[in-house]
Design a protein around this motif. Sequence first.
Motif, PDB file in Angstrom:
ATOM      1  N   UNK A   1     -45.698 -86.612  64.583  1.00 16.25           N
ATOM      2  CA  UNK A   1     -44.576 -85.724  64.873  1.00 16.25           C
ATOM      3  C   UNK A   1     -45.189 -84.363  65.169  1.00 16.25           C
ATOM      4  N   UNK A   2     -45.082 -83.926  66.402  1.00 13.78           N
ATOM      5  CA  UNK A   2     -45.687 -82.666  66.801  1.00 13.78           C
ATOM      6  C   UNK A   2     -44.776 -81.497  66.475  1.00 13.78           C
ATOM      7  N   UNK A   3     -45.382 -80.398  66.036  1.00 13.12           N
ATOM      8  CA  UNK A   3     -44.606 -79.178  65.848  1.00 13.12           C
ATOM      9  C   UNK A   3     -44.143 -78.701  67.222  1.00 13.12           C
ATOM     10  N   UNK A   4     -43.166 -77.838  67.237  1.00 12.05           N
ATOM     11  CA  UNK A   4     -42.682 -77.286  68.509  1.00 12.05           C
ATOM     12  C   UNK A   4     -43.805 -76.529  69.220  1.00 12.05           C
ATOM     13  N   UNK A   5     -44.648 -75.848  68.448  1.00 13.61           N
ATOM     14  CA  UNK A   5     -45.769 -75.096  69.025  1.00 13.61           C
ATOM     15  C   UNK A   5     -46.765 -76.034  69.694  1.00 13.61           C
ATOM     16  N   UNK A   6     -47.124 -77.121  69.012  1.00 16.15           N
ATOM     17  CA  UNK A   6     -48.075 -78.087  69.574  1.00 16.15           C
ATOM     18  C   UNK A   6     -47.491 -78.764  70.802  1.00 16.15           C
ATOM     19  N   UNK A   7     -46.239 -79.172  70.714  1.00 14.77           N
ATOM     20  CA  UNK A   7     -45.593 -79.860  71.827  1.00 14.77           C
ATOM     21  C   UNK A   7     -45.542 -78.957  73.061  1.00 14.77           C
ATOM     22  N   UNK A   8     -45.206 -77.689  72.856  1.00 19.12           N
ATOM     23  CA  UNK A   8     -45.154 -76.734  73.970  1.00 19.12           C
ATOM     24  C   UNK A   8     -46.551 -76.535  74.562  1.00 19.12           C
ATOM     25  N   UNK A   9     -47.545 -76.393  73.719  1.00 16.50           N
ATOM     26  CA  UNK A   9     -48.917 -76.195  74.197  1.00 16.50           C
ATOM     27  C   UNK A   9     -49.359 -77.365  75.067  1.00 16.50           C
ATOM     28  N   UNK A  10     -49.138 -78.580  74.586  1.00 19.55           N
ATOM     29  CA  UNK A  10     -49.557 -79.767  75.340  1.00 19.55           C
ATOM     30  C   UNK A  10     -48.769 -79.867  76.644  1.00 19.55           C
ATOM     31  N   UNK A  11     -47.446 -79.707  76.554  1.00 18.21           N
ATOM     32  CA  UNK A  11     -46.613 -79.825  77.767  1.00 18.21           C
ATOM     33  C   UNK A  11     -46.993 -78.786  78.804  1.00 18.21           C
ATOM     34  N   UNK A  12     -47.139 -77.537  78.379  1.00 19.39           N
ATOM     35  CA  UNK A  12     -47.467 -76.465  79.325  1.00 19.39           C
ATOM     36  C   UNK A  12     -48.856 -76.657  79.927  1.00 19.39           C
ATOM     37  N   UNK A  13     -49.816 -77.040  79.089  1.00 21.23           N
ATOM     38  CA  UNK A  13     -51.176 -77.259  79.596  1.00 21.23           C
ATOM     39  C   UNK A  13     -51.199 -78.418  80.579  1.00 21.23           C
ATOM     40  N   UNK A  14     -50.495 -79.495  80.260  1.00 24.66           N
ATOM     41  CA  UNK A  14     -50.452 -80.649  81.172  1.00 24.66           C
ATOM     42  C   UNK A  14     -49.728 -80.306  82.477  1.00 24.66           C
ATOM     43  N   UNK A  15     -48.694 -79.487  82.409  1.00 21.56           N
ATOM     44  CA  UNK A  15     -47.964 -79.120  83.626  1.00 21.56           C
ATOM     45  C   UNK A  15     -48.863 -78.352  84.589  1.00 21.56           C
TER      46      UNK A  15
END
Length: 181
Positions: A27-41
Motif C-alpha cells: 500500500x503506497x503512501x500518497x507521496x510515494x504514489x505521486x512520485x512514481x506516477x509523476x516520474x513514470x509520466x
Amino acid sequence: MNRRLLLTSIAAVAATPVLAQTNAAPALSATRDKHIKDTLTIGSLSLMLSRIALPRINNSQLKQFAQFEIAEQETVADVLNAIKTNAAPSGSVATPSDAEVMKNLDEAGKAAVEKMRGLRAGVEFDREYHRQEVEGHQKLLEIQEAYLKAPDDLDETNAAKLARGMIKEHLALLADMQKLG
C-alpha cells in the motif's frame, strides 16, 4: 517422527501469511504514489521521444544521448514498477513496448510524441528533441527533489537519489550540446 512432521507443519502454516504478504503489492503512501506516477509520466515521455528520435538524429552527441536515455528510462521504469508492485528481485530489465509506454503519458505528452513523429529528420528535429529533453529533465529533477524533501521509503528514496544524480548529469550534457550548436 510424527512430532517432527507436526512441528514442520505448524511452522509452514505459521509462515504462510508472511510468505503471502512478501509478494503482495504494498500500500503506497500518497507521496510515494505521486512520485512514481509523476516520474513514470515524464520518464515515459523521454523514453518515447528518444525512441522516435534515435533513427532520425543527425548530431552524433545527441544520438548517443538518445541511446543512453532509452536504456536509462527503461531501467528507471522497471525499478519503479518493481517498487510499486513489490516484484520479486530480477537482474534483468523489462523493456516496455511503445504501447505500454504510451499508457503512462498524459495528454501533453501524447501531443509532444505526435509532434515529434510529424517532424522530418534535420536541424529542426534535433533542436526540438533537444528542447524536449531539457524541459523533461528539468521536470524530472523537480519531481525527485520534491520527493526527497519528505521521503518515506528506503528503496524509493535511493531510486530518487540515483535518478537525481543522473538527471543533473544529463542536464549538464544537454547544456554542453547547446553550446556546441
